[in-house]
Design a protein around this motif. Structure first.
Motif, PDB file in Angstrom:
ATOM      1  N   LYS A 258      -0.611 -32.175 -32.429  1.00 46.49           N
ATOM      2  CA  LYS A 258       0.575 -33.015 -32.407  1.00 46.49           C
ATOM      3  C   LYS A 258       1.789 -32.308 -32.999  1.00 46.49           C
ATOM      4  N   THR A 259       1.608 -31.606 -34.113  1.00 47.95           N
ATOM      5  CA  THR A 259       2.725 -30.896 -34.733  1.00 47.95           C
ATOM      6  C   THR A 259       3.224 -29.772 -33.840  1.00 47.95           C
ATOM      7  N   GLY A 260       2.294 -29.055 -33.201  1.00 51.03           N
ATOM      8  CA  GLY A 260       2.689 -27.958 -32.337  1.00 51.03           C
ATOM      9  C   GLY A 260       3.590 -28.398 -31.202  1.00 51.03           C
ATOM     10  N   LEU A 261       3.399 -29.616 -30.724  1.00 48.37           N
ATOM     11  CA  LEU A 261       4.212 -30.129 -29.627  1.00 48.37           C
ATOM     12  C   LEU A 261       5.651 -30.411 -30.056  1.00 48.37           C
ATOM     13  N   GLN A 262       5.893 -30.485 -31.373  1.00 46.54           N
ATOM     14  CA  GLN A 262       7.231 -30.788 -31.884  1.00 46.54           C
ATOM     15  C   GLN A 262       8.090 -29.532 -32.065  1.00 46.54           C
ATOM     16  N   VAL A 263       7.488 -28.356 -31.944  1.00 48.02           N
ATOM     17  CA  VAL A 263       8.189 -27.107 -32.244  1.00 48.02           C
ATOM     18  C   VAL A 263       8.453 -26.336 -30.951  1.00 48.02           C
ATOM     19  N   LYS A 264       9.664 -25.835 -30.798  1.00 52.97           N
ATOM     20  CA  LYS A 264      10.040 -25.084 -29.605  1.00 52.97           C
ATOM     21  C   LYS A 264       9.359 -23.714 -29.589  1.00 52.97           C
ATOM     22  N   ASN A 265       9.176 -23.203 -28.374  1.00 51.81           N
ATOM     23  CA  ASN A 265       8.670 -21.841 -28.158  1.00 51.81           C
ATOM     24  C   ASN A 265       7.276 -21.627 -28.739  1.00 51.81           C
ATOM     25  N   ILE A 266       6.472 -22.689 -28.685  1.00 48.40           N
ATOM     26  CA  ILE A 266       5.101 -22.617 -29.187  1.00 48.40           C
ATOM     27  C   ILE A 266       4.132 -23.070 -28.085  1.00 48.40           C
ATOM     28  N   ASP A 267       3.028 -22.348 -27.955  1.00 51.26           N
ATOM     29  CA  ASP A 267       1.897 -22.813 -27.159  1.00 51.26           C
ATOM     30  C   ASP A 267       0.760 -23.159 -28.108  1.00 51.26           C
ATOM     31  N   PHE A 268      -0.077 -24.089 -27.681  1.00 51.42           N
ATOM     32  CA  PHE A 268      -1.189 -24.538 -28.520  1.00 51.42           C
ATOM     33  C   PHE A 268      -2.506 -24.216 -27.829  1.00 51.42           C
ATOM     34  N   ILE A 269      -3.421 -23.572 -28.565  1.00 54.70           N
ATOM     35  CA  ILE A 269      -4.746 -23.241 -28.056  1.00 54.70           C
ATOM     36  C   ILE A 269      -5.766 -24.129 -28.768  1.00 54.70           C
ATOM     37  N   PRO A 270      -6.294 -25.174 -28.118  1.00 53.19           N
ATOM     38  CA  PRO A 270      -7.228 -26.086 -28.793  1.00 53.19           C
ATOM     39  C   PRO A 270      -8.544 -25.397 -29.129  1.00 53.19           C
ATOM     40  N   LEU A 271      -9.062 -25.674 -30.332  1.00 49.96           N
ATOM     41  CA  LEU A 271     -10.299 -25.052 -30.788  1.00 49.96           C
ATOM     42  C   LEU A 271     -11.388 -26.064 -31.120  1.00 49.96           C
ATOM     43  N   GLN A 272     -11.049 -27.101 -31.890  1.00 48.21           N
ATOM     44  CA  GLN A 272     -12.077 -28.085 -32.218  1.00 48.21           C
ATOM     45  C   GLN A 272     -11.447 -29.388 -32.698  1.00 48.21           C
ATOM     46  N   PRO A 273     -12.126 -30.516 -32.434  1.00 46.39           N
ATOM     47  CA  PRO A 273     -11.650 -31.797 -32.973  1.00 46.39           C
ATOM     48  C   PRO A 273     -11.977 -31.887 -34.452  1.00 46.39           C
ATOM     49  N   GLU A 274     -11.146 -32.581 -35.208  1.00 48.57           N
ATOM     50  CA  GLU A 274     -11.434 -32.794 -36.620  1.00 48.57           C
ATOM     51  C   GLU A 274     -11.320 -34.274 -36.951  1.00 48.57           C
ATOM     52  N   ARG A 275     -12.062 -34.680 -37.954  1.00 47.22           N
ATOM     53  CA  ARG A 275     -12.094 -36.075 -38.380  1.00 47.22           C
ATOM     54  C   ARG A 275     -11.192 -36.236 -39.602  1.00 47.22           C
ATOM     55  N   TYR A 276     -10.213 -37.131 -39.468  1.00 46.23           N
ATOM     56  CA  TYR A 276      -9.265 -37.395 -40.557  1.00 46.23           C
ATOM     57  C   TYR A 276      -9.616 -38.751 -41.142  1.00 46.23           C
ATOM     58  N   GLU A 277     -10.039 -38.768 -42.437  1.00 38.81           N
ATOM     59  CA  GLU A 277     -10.641 -39.973 -43.000  1.00 38.81           C
ATOM     60  C   GLU A 277     -10.173 -40.223 -44.432  1.00 38.81           C
ATOM     61  N   LEU A 278     -10.443 -41.431 -44.918  1.00 42.51           N
ATOM     62  CA  LEU A 278     -10.099 -41.830 -46.272  1.00 42.51           C
ATOM     63  C   LEU A 278     -11.352 -41.936 -47.124  1.00 42.51           C
TER      64      LEU A 278
END
Length: 324
Positions: A258-278
């Protein structure tokens, strides 16, 4: 008088010669004072001057401590460690974490816990868990990957909160991957590329879940981290490392999609899903703040708002995934 002038975030960015998003980061971290006029943020000119003067002192001290191999361009505000806020009153509620999800959660909590102060500590989740163990905060986020088990969060919570019964409450899943320059000129494909000497990286700070994810993969690959060009250079946030890659300051950085999509001149290479928890202590579950968090995270309004952000899998949001 100029000292009493109220500035917009863009005007502050122009004065400091930084991106407007960086101004928001400084405000979130409590490094730059700000206030709201209606729904708009404003910063007094005198606070900008105070921030500049304080930064000069901090940066001078850091320059003397940094390794000589670090580029001068990387000695910046982004290398500073965020403060760990602690409660000073029984009406204070402190939550550790950096994702925008917590901005939304904090807003709901402010509405539900009238008269309480909702304090955000933007320190990494490893340090957040330790602060929770010491009783300095009330809730910590966690997205810590254990390379031996391939499991998120549970192994770390067990080890870092020994003898403390807890629950792990799921917020969302995110995709972690590499930020690379537009067009991927170095043809970077995955973790194995960390072995290449023609690729420089910009790292996250120690204690962040992203730093631990990188270090675990480096360990599993049998790489000496000191052999990776740029490994010792650190930034505080996904946005900061993505911006560094965008400016040509590094070939690669690890962060969420999500952050990568906010920055110009960047490509994103997906590697793995992560779990964000409390992580919440069981002894606190009957307290007003914990009840409010459980109710909010399971509400349709909260889930709908997360869905609207994009970039998050909310299929398990609100689920208690472990009792330890």
């Amino acid at each position: 008088m100029l000292q009493d002038t109220a500035l917009t975030p863009q005007e502050v960015a122009d004065i400091l010669k930084i991106a407007k998003n960086t101004v928001y980061e400084l405000i979130k971290r409590g490094e730059l004072n700000a206030y709201k006029v209606g729904k708009k943020l404003r910063v007094d000119f005198k606070d900008v001057e105070a921030y500049k003067n304080k930064s000069k002192t901090v940066q001078f001290n850091q320059v003397n401590q940094l390794n000589n191999t670090v580029d001068d361009n990387q000695i910046s505000l982004e290398t500073l460690s965020p403060p760990l806020y602690e409660s000073t009153s029984s009406r204070d509620f402190v939550i550790c974490g950096q994702d925008v999800i917590l901005d939304i959660l904090s807003r709901y909590l402010e509405f539900n816990l009238r008269g309480s102060r909702i304090l955000r500590s933007y320190t990494g989740c490893y340090n957040g868990l330790f602060a929770l163990y010491l009783g300095k905060i009330h809730i910590s986020t966690v997205h810590l990957w254990d390379g031996d088990s391939g499991e998120y969060n549970i192994p770390f919570v067990r080890r870092m909160l020994p003898g403390v019964p807890t629950i792990i409450l799921h917020l969302a899943c995110r995709i972690q991957g590499f930020y690379v320059a537009k067009g991927n000129p170095k043809n970077i494909k995955g973790w194995e590329d960390l072995k290449r000497q023609d690729i420089s990286i910009i790292n996250r700070e120690k204690g962040s879940g992203t730093r631990i994810l990188l270090d675990e993969h480096i360990r599993l690959l049998g790489i000496d981290n000191n052999s990776i060009p740029g490994y010792s250079r650190e930034c505080f946030s996904h946005l900061a490392v993505a911006s560094t890659v965008s400016r040509g300051g590094a070939d690669l950085a690890l962060g969420n999609e999500k952050t990568g999509l906010q920055v110009k001149n960047i490509d994103f290479i997906p590697l793995q899903p992560e779990r964000y928890e409390l992580v919440i202590k069981k002894e606190d579950l009957n307290k007003p703040f914990a009840k409010a968090v459980m109710e909010i995270v399971n509400s349709e309004n909260f889930k709908t708002e997360l869905e609207g952000l994009g970039g998050y899998d909310i299929s398990e949001t609100g689920k208690i995934v472990a009792e330890l």
